[in-house]
Design a protein around this motif. Structure first.
Motif, PDB file in Angstrom:
ATOM      1  N   GLN A 175     -35.409  75.421 -46.108  1.00 16.31           N
ATOM      2  CA  GLN A 175     -35.472  74.000 -45.488  1.00 16.31           C
ATOM      3  C   GLN A 175     -35.674  72.962 -46.813  1.00 16.31           C
ATOM      4  O   GLN A 175     -36.645  73.265 -47.662  1.00 16.31           O
ATOM      5  N   ILE A 176     -35.081  71.782 -46.518  1.00 20.69           N
ATOM      6  CA  ILE A 176     -35.138  70.824 -47.711  1.00 20.69           C
ATOM      7  C   ILE A 176     -35.683  69.709 -46.764  1.00 20.69           C
ATOM      8  O   ILE A 176     -35.395  69.223 -45.907  1.00 20.69           O
ATOM      9  N   LYS A 177     -37.148  69.199 -47.435  1.00 18.08           N
ATOM     10  CA  LYS A 177     -37.710  68.347 -46.446  1.00 18.08           C
ATOM     11  C   LYS A 177     -37.291  66.693 -46.966  1.00 18.08           C
ATOM     12  O   LYS A 177     -37.057  66.636 -48.176  1.00 18.08           O
ATOM     13  N   ILE A 178     -36.842  66.061 -45.987  1.00 17.32           N
ATOM     14  CA  ILE A 178     -36.502  64.951 -46.016  1.00 17.32           C
ATOM     15  C   ILE A 178     -37.439  63.851 -46.459  1.00 17.32           C
ATOM     16  O   ILE A 178     -38.640  63.825 -45.747  1.00 17.32           O
ATOM     17  N   PRO A 179     -37.172  63.036 -47.082  1.00 21.51           N
ATOM     18  CA  PRO A 179     -38.445  61.874 -47.404  1.00 21.51           C
ATOM     19  C   PRO A 179     -38.548  61.432 -46.213  1.00 21.51           C
ATOM     20  O   PRO A 179     -37.895  61.035 -45.536  1.00 21.51           O
ATOM     21  N   MET A 180     -39.763  60.740 -45.994  1.00 17.16           N
ATOM     22  CA  MET A 180     -40.433  60.402 -44.726  1.00 17.16           C
ATOM     23  C   MET A 180     -39.412  58.958 -44.340  1.00 17.16           C
ATOM     24  O   MET A 180     -39.378  58.808 -43.182  1.00 17.16           O
ATOM     25  N   PHE A 181     -39.345  57.925 -45.228  1.00 15.36           N
ATOM     26  CA  PHE A 181     -38.389  56.783 -44.896  1.00 15.36           C
ATOM     27  C   PHE A 181     -37.120  57.156 -44.330  1.00 15.36           C
ATOM     28  O   PHE A 181     -36.833  56.466 -43.425  1.00 15.36           O
ATOM     29  N   ALA A 182     -36.675  58.219 -44.778  1.00 17.97           N
ATOM     30  CA  ALA A 182     -35.144  58.284 -44.509  1.00 17.97           C
ATOM     31  C   ALA A 182     -35.024  58.997 -43.258  1.00 17.97           C
ATOM     32  O   ALA A 182     -34.268  58.788 -42.343  1.00 17.97           O
ATOM     33  N   ASP A 183     -36.261  60.099 -42.935  1.00 18.29           N
ATOM     34  CA  ASP A 183     -36.402  60.668 -41.624  1.00 18.29           C
ATOM     35  C   ASP A 183     -36.512  59.606 -40.842  1.00 18.29           C
ATOM     36  O   ASP A 183     -36.053  59.596 -39.649  1.00 18.29           O
ATOM     37  N   ARG A 184     -37.669  58.582 -40.839  1.00 16.85           N
ATOM     38  CA  ARG A 184     -38.002  57.569 -39.676  1.00 16.85           C
ATOM     39  C   ARG A 184     -36.780  56.632 -39.614  1.00 16.85           C
ATOM     40  O   ARG A 184     -36.442  56.225 -38.388  1.00 16.85           O
ATOM     41  N   LEU A 185     -36.129  56.687 -40.445  1.00 19.72           N
ATOM     42  CA  LEU A 185     -34.541  55.611 -40.372  1.00 19.72           C
ATOM     43  C   LEU A 185     -33.725  56.125 -39.930  1.00 19.72           C
ATOM     44  O   LEU A 185     -33.098  55.397 -38.656  1.00 19.72           O
ATOM     45  N   LEU A 186     -33.304  57.482 -39.771  1.00 16.15           N
ATOM     46  CA  LEU A 186     -32.206  58.391 -39.220  1.00 16.15           C
ATOM     47  C   LEU A 186     -32.782  58.459 -37.677  1.00 16.15           C
ATOM     48  O   LEU A 186     -32.005  58.405 -36.889  1.00 16.15           O
ATOM     49  N   ARG A 187     -34.132  58.533 -37.544  1.00 15.17           N
ATOM     50  CA  ARG A 187     -34.569  58.635 -36.048  1.00 15.17           C
ATOM     51  C   ARG A 187     -34.102  57.375 -35.158  1.00 15.17           C
ATOM     52  O   ARG A 187     -34.337  57.559 -33.896  1.00 15.17           O
ATOM     53  N   PHE A 188     -33.589  56.371 -35.663  1.00 12.96           N
ATOM     54  CA  PHE A 188     -33.225  55.002 -34.863  1.00 12.96           C
ATOM     55  C   PHE A 188     -31.767  55.304 -34.332  1.00 12.96           C
ATOM     56  O   PHE A 188     -31.366  54.765 -33.441  1.00 12.96           O
ATOM     57  N   ILE A 189     -30.978  56.099 -34.788  1.00  9.10           N
ATOM     58  CA  ILE A 189     -29.597  56.475 -34.350  1.00  9.10           C
ATOM     59  C   ILE A 189     -29.505  56.921 -32.926  1.00  9.10           C
ATOM     60  O   ILE A 189     -28.691  56.407 -31.979  1.00  9.10           O
ATOM     61  N   PRO A 190     -30.353  57.651 -32.329  1.00  5.81           N
ATOM     62  CA  PRO A 190     -30.346  58.116 -31.009  1.00  5.81           C
ATOM     63  C   PRO A 190     -30.251  57.023 -30.065  1.00  5.81           C
ATOM     64  O   PRO A 190     -29.748  57.071 -28.743  1.00  5.81           O
ATOM     65  N   TYR A 191     -31.267  55.796 -30.352  1.00  7.06           N
ATOM     66  CA  TYR A 191     -31.321  54.750 -29.395  1.00  7.06           C
ATOM     67  C   TYR A 191     -29.838  54.465 -28.899  1.00  7.06           C
ATOM     68  O   TYR A 191     -29.585  54.024 -27.927  1.00  7.06           O
ATOM     69  N   PHE A 192     -29.063  54.102 -30.144  1.00  5.65           N
ATOM     70  CA  PHE A 192     -27.749  53.466 -29.910  1.00  5.65           C
ATOM     71  C   PHE A 192     -26.881  54.532 -29.374  1.00  5.65           C
ATOM     72  O   PHE A 192     -25.948  54.007 -28.487  1.00  5.65           O
ATOM     73  N   ILE A 193     -27.083  55.627 -29.528  1.00  4.45           N
ATOM     74  CA  ILE A 193     -26.158  56.756 -29.077  1.00  4.45           C
ATOM     75  C   ILE A 193     -26.283  56.959 -27.380  1.00  4.45           C
ATOM     76  O   ILE A 193     -25.306  56.932 -26.713  1.00  4.45           O
ATOM     77  N   LEU A 194     -27.645  56.766 -27.080  1.00  3.56           N
ATOM     78  CA  LEU A 194     -28.004  56.865 -25.822  1.00  3.56           C
ATOM     79  C   LEU A 194     -27.331  55.605 -24.989  1.00  3.56           C
ATOM     80  O   LEU A 194     -26.648  55.926 -24.013  1.00  3.56           O
ATOM     81  N   GLY A 195     -27.570  54.557 -25.601  1.00  2.13           N
ATOM     82  CA  GLY A 195     -26.901  53.328 -24.874  1.00  2.13           C
ATOM     83  C   GLY A 195     -25.553  53.295 -24.871  1.00  2.13           C
ATOM     84  O   GLY A 195     -24.781  53.086 -23.759  1.00  2.13           O
ATOM     85  N   ILE A 196     -25.072  53.591 -25.952  1.00  5.52           N
ATOM     86  CA  ILE A 196     -23.402  53.489 -25.926  1.00  5.52           C
ATOM     87  C   ILE A 196     -22.915  54.674 -24.927  1.00  5.52           C
ATOM     88  O   ILE A 196     -21.958  54.479 -24.254  1.00  5.52           O
ATOM     89  N   SER A 197     -23.446  55.886 -24.942  1.00  4.17           N
ATOM     90  CA  SER A 197     -22.696  56.984 -24.143  1.00  4.17           C
ATOM     91  C   SER A 197     -23.238  56.328 -22.544  1.00  4.17           C
ATOM     92  O   SER A 197     -22.057  56.705 -21.815  1.00  4.17           O
ATOM     93  N   VAL A 198     -24.216  55.761 -22.345  1.00  2.40           N
ATOM     94  CA  VAL A 198     -24.268  55.188 -20.847  1.00  2.40           C
ATOM     95  C   VAL A 198     -23.254  54.359 -20.488  1.00  2.40           C
ATOM     96  O   VAL A 198     -22.617  54.376 -19.486  1.00  2.40           O
ATOM     97  N   VAL A 199     -22.985  53.272 -21.458  1.00  3.22           N
ATOM     98  CA  VAL A 199     -21.956  52.393 -21.065  1.00  3.22           C
ATOM     99  C   VAL A 199     -20.468  52.899 -21.205  1.00  3.22           C
ATOM    100  O   VAL A 199     -19.948  52.690 -20.232  1.00  3.22           O
ATOM    101  N   PHE A 200     -20.297  53.825 -22.039  1.00  2.00           N
ATOM    102  CA  PHE A 200     -18.916  54.340 -22.062  1.00  2.00           C
ATOM    103  C   PHE A 200     -18.693  55.155 -20.709  1.00  2.00           C
ATOM    104  O   PHE A 200     -17.766  55.252 -19.919  1.00  2.00           O
ATOM    105  N   ALA A 201     -19.731  56.018 -20.252  1.00  2.00           N
ATOM    106  CA  ALA A 201     -19.545  56.749 -19.040  1.00  2.00           C
ATOM    107  C   ALA A 201     -19.404  55.957 -17.981  1.00  2.00           C
ATOM    108  O   ALA A 201     -18.740  56.187 -16.925  1.00  2.00           O
ATOM    109  N   GLY A 202     -20.152  54.849 -17.835  1.00  2.00           N
ATOM    110  CA  GLY A 202     -20.238  53.878 -16.796  1.00  2.00           C
ATOM    111  C   GLY A 202     -18.889  53.226 -16.317  1.00  2.00           C
ATOM    112  O   GLY A 202     -18.469  52.811 -15.392  1.00  2.00           O
ATOM    113  N   VAL A 203     -18.294  52.759 -17.492  1.00  2.00           N
ATOM    114  CA  VAL A 203     -16.765  52.219 -17.165  1.00  2.00           C
ATOM    115  C   VAL A 203     -15.836  53.126 -17.494  1.00  2.00           C
ATOM    116  O   VAL A 203     -14.621  52.650 -17.305  1.00  2.00           O
ATOM    117  N   GLY A 204     -16.085  54.353 -17.649  1.00  7.81           N
ATOM    118  CA  GLY A 204     -14.839  55.302 -17.597  1.00  7.81           C
ATOM    119  C   GLY A 204     -13.971  55.615 -18.807  1.00  7.81           C
ATOM    120  O   GLY A 204     -13.192  55.933 -18.833  1.00  7.81           O
TER     121      GLY A 204
END
Lengths: 425, 175
Positions: free
Chosen positions: A161-190
């Motif tokens: 294990q290589i521990k990721i620095p805290m700020f990078a970890d917290r920053l990357l954790r924002f990506i799933p918010y966008f992925i959730l929203g985008i996949s909901v919209v994509f699935a809804g529109v076909g």
């Protein structure tokens, strides 16, 4: 050319005599033969079995596994049993059931059922989707070790294990918010199920995939060796739902009962930065700076949301050009694309071009406003997260962040108070 | 009455909303069903994409012969290429690129055509030939002893005629 003429000739003769429905909806051109030698026409047979497990069994197995997860995490409190559950999870949900149907993908099915009037979900889909969420509301993120094969695979792959620095970890954790929203919209529109299409670990379970996923899978497998749970922490959209629902749970994972000795071994042991250490004492200067920062963040919220909304609107507009119906509409207008399969199929289906045009307008609007709303909500959640991280920490002893903890049990092994409790039992 | 904490209040509201919301998404006759992918043969345009887009290395879509509709023709337009030399079983005469259709004489002038499933790749060349000039007794279907039933069928995504749909697993074939 001669054979074509022969065919046409035969067709004309037969079409006058005998027309009825054939298998593909076309006409019988040639009559049923009458056999004089006693030959009987064989019956078209199909294999009776379906190779996949029925959804009902998958739902039941998931419930059993989540209960097993609850027992190992809260009652048995030992990493040994948690590892057993993880391996069973990997074997059954991963390699036997091949990781499909999973609650992560069901987000898209539910989104499509919401926005597409002709699509419905079955009871089993609803059960598989809602069970980990109910478990999270009452007992935290148990699904991530006991029900999800992707998580199990990442758990056992973590060697160096290589521990990721805290700020990078917290920053990357924002990506799933966008992925959730985008996949909901994509699935809804076909526009397709992007969570399923770009799932990096399913190819491991199926041992087959589309060619462009091969480098992605290899990258994620190697990443999982050095980084803890790269998919779970930085890309999983279901994790967003689990995180917020876990904050509501009364039963949280707690170690060092009753008195923590502040040895900080658990903090090092946790690969996911889920253990928040005792708040350090801070000087007045830092306190003032922190107040200023929070004030700045709060005042900037409207601007960030406005920018996100505009960016989302533009992004939605651009992405909508890749929707299959919109590409079909373009192809129909384009003279040179008359031979394209989609155009041929459209003409064959007999749908009117006006109907298609109305559909493209509604699709474009859905994508524009949908992605815009997604960006606004995601940006809002990001700002809230940043503000919460910037608050002054007040905790007098370490605690486990229920929204992030994946219940892997490594802290159980290292905590000296836990070991004393266990040896007494 | 015990005081309801804010957390528990949110939990109760959320569970109500999610249950009502999920219940609205159920289809009446599909509530307890298991569903599988299948091809609607009336929409299929025999483009050949089924053979290459399946996530499996050998596509789960294969040609099926409906003997009841077959004309047993000597000059089978699903078996023979248009530019064939003779009406025999030579490889240069066949439409099928893998020799999956076996032609045997029954009685004059009727021939039986059987599909060897292990060889069929689902390319739809025979389906096209039979559909264009014959009775349309050769059709493509998803074979459920092979299909993984992915949540998003990779072939369904690429099908130009949108012919893939989810049907009840009790009757998994649309022929």
């Amino acid at each position: 050319m001669k054979t074509k003429l022969l065919y046409i000739y035969l067709f004309l003769i037969v079409s006058i005599t005998n027309i009825s429905e054939a298998a593909d909806g076309g006409a019988y051109r040639f009559p049923h033969p009458e056999f004089t030698s006693g030959y009987t026409v064989p019956e078209t047979k199909f294999h009776k079995d379906i190779s996949i497990f029925s959804d009902y069994y998958k739902a039941v197995i998931l419930i059993i596994f989540i209960i097993a997860g609850f027992i190992t995490v809260y009652k048995l409190r030992s990493r040994k049993y948690i590892l057993m559950v993880i391996l069973l999870n990997l074997a059954i949900f991963g390699f036997y059931l091949q990781g499909c149907i999973c609650p992560i993908g069901l987000i898209q099915n539910i989104s499509e059922a919401m926005f597409n009037a002709s699509y419905y979900i079955t009871l089993w889909y609803a059960v598989i989707f809602i069970t980990p969420l109910i478990a999270a509301v009452f007992a935290g993120r148990l699904f991530c070790i006991s029900g999800c094969p992707l998580g199990a695979l990442q758990e056992i792959l973590l060697f160096k294990q290589i521990k990721i620095p805290m700020f990078a970890d917290r920053l990357l954790r924002f990506i799933p918010y966008f992925i959730l929203g985008i996949s909901v919209v994509f699935a809804g529109v076909g526009m397709g199920y992007i969570i399923c299409r770009f799932d990096p670990y399913i190819p491991v379970f199926r041992q087959t995939t589309i060619f462009y996923m091969i480098p992605v899978t290899i990258f994620f497998l190697i990443a999982a060796i050095f980084i803890s749970r790269p998919y779970c922490r930085y890309f999983c959209p279901y994790g967003v739902l689990l995180k917020y629902l876990s904050y509501l749970s009364n039963k949280k994972i707690v170690i060092a009962n009753p008195k923590c000795v502040d040895c900080r071994l658990c903090e090092n042991a946790c690969p996911n930065n889920a253990i928040i250490p005792t708040a350090p004492a801070i000087s007045n200067e830092i306190y003032e700076k922190g107040l200023k920062r929070i004030r700045l963040l709060i005042y900037s919220i409207p601007f960030v949301l406005a920018a996100a909304g505009i960016a989302g609107f533009i992004a939605g507009d651009l992405i909508s050009h890749y929707h299959p119906d919109i590409q079909l509409y373009r192809n129909i207008q384009n003279e040179s694309k008359i031979d394209d399969d989609t155009v041929k199929a459209f003409i064959l289906s007999g749908e009117s071009t006006d109907n298609l045009r109305d559909r493209t307008i509604s699709i474009t609007n859905f994508m524009r406003y949908g992605i815009s709303i997604v960006f606004i909500i995601a940006a809002f959640l990001v700002m809230i997260d940043i503000i919460i991280y910037s608050r002054m920490q007040k905790n007098k002893e370490p605690y486990i962040d229920a929204g992030i903890c994946y219940a892997c049990g490594r802290c159980y092994t290292v905590c000296p108070v836990e070991r004393k409790n266990n040896s007494r039992r | 009455m015990k005081k309801l904490s804010r957390k528990n209040f949110i939990k109760i509201i959320l569970s109500f909303i999610s249950l009502i919301f999920l219940a609205k998404l159920f289809g009446r006759n599909k509530l307890f069903a298991n569903t599988v992918w299948q091809i609607d043969t009336s929409k299929c345009i025999k483009c050949g994409k089924c053979a290459v887009n399946c996530v499996l290395s050998h596509s789960a879509v294969k040609c099926v012969h409906i003997y009841a509709h077959c004309g047993y023709c000597d000059l089978c337009s699903g078996y023979f290429r248009e530019e064939r030399a003779n009406l025999d079983t030579g490889a240069e005469n066949q439409l099928c690129p893998t020799n999956a259709i076996k032609r045997t004489m029954v009685e004059d002038p009727f021939f039986e055509y059987r599909i060897d499933e292990k060889l069929c790749i689902g390319c739809a060349k025979c389906v096209e030939g039979c559909g264009n000039y014959g009775n349309g007794s050769l059709v493509l279907q998803v074979k459920h002893d092979l299909c993984l039933d992915c949540n998003e069928c990779a072939i369904a995504v690429k099908c130009p005629a949108d012919a893939f749909k989810r049907i009840n697993a009790d009757k998994p074939y649309l022929v």
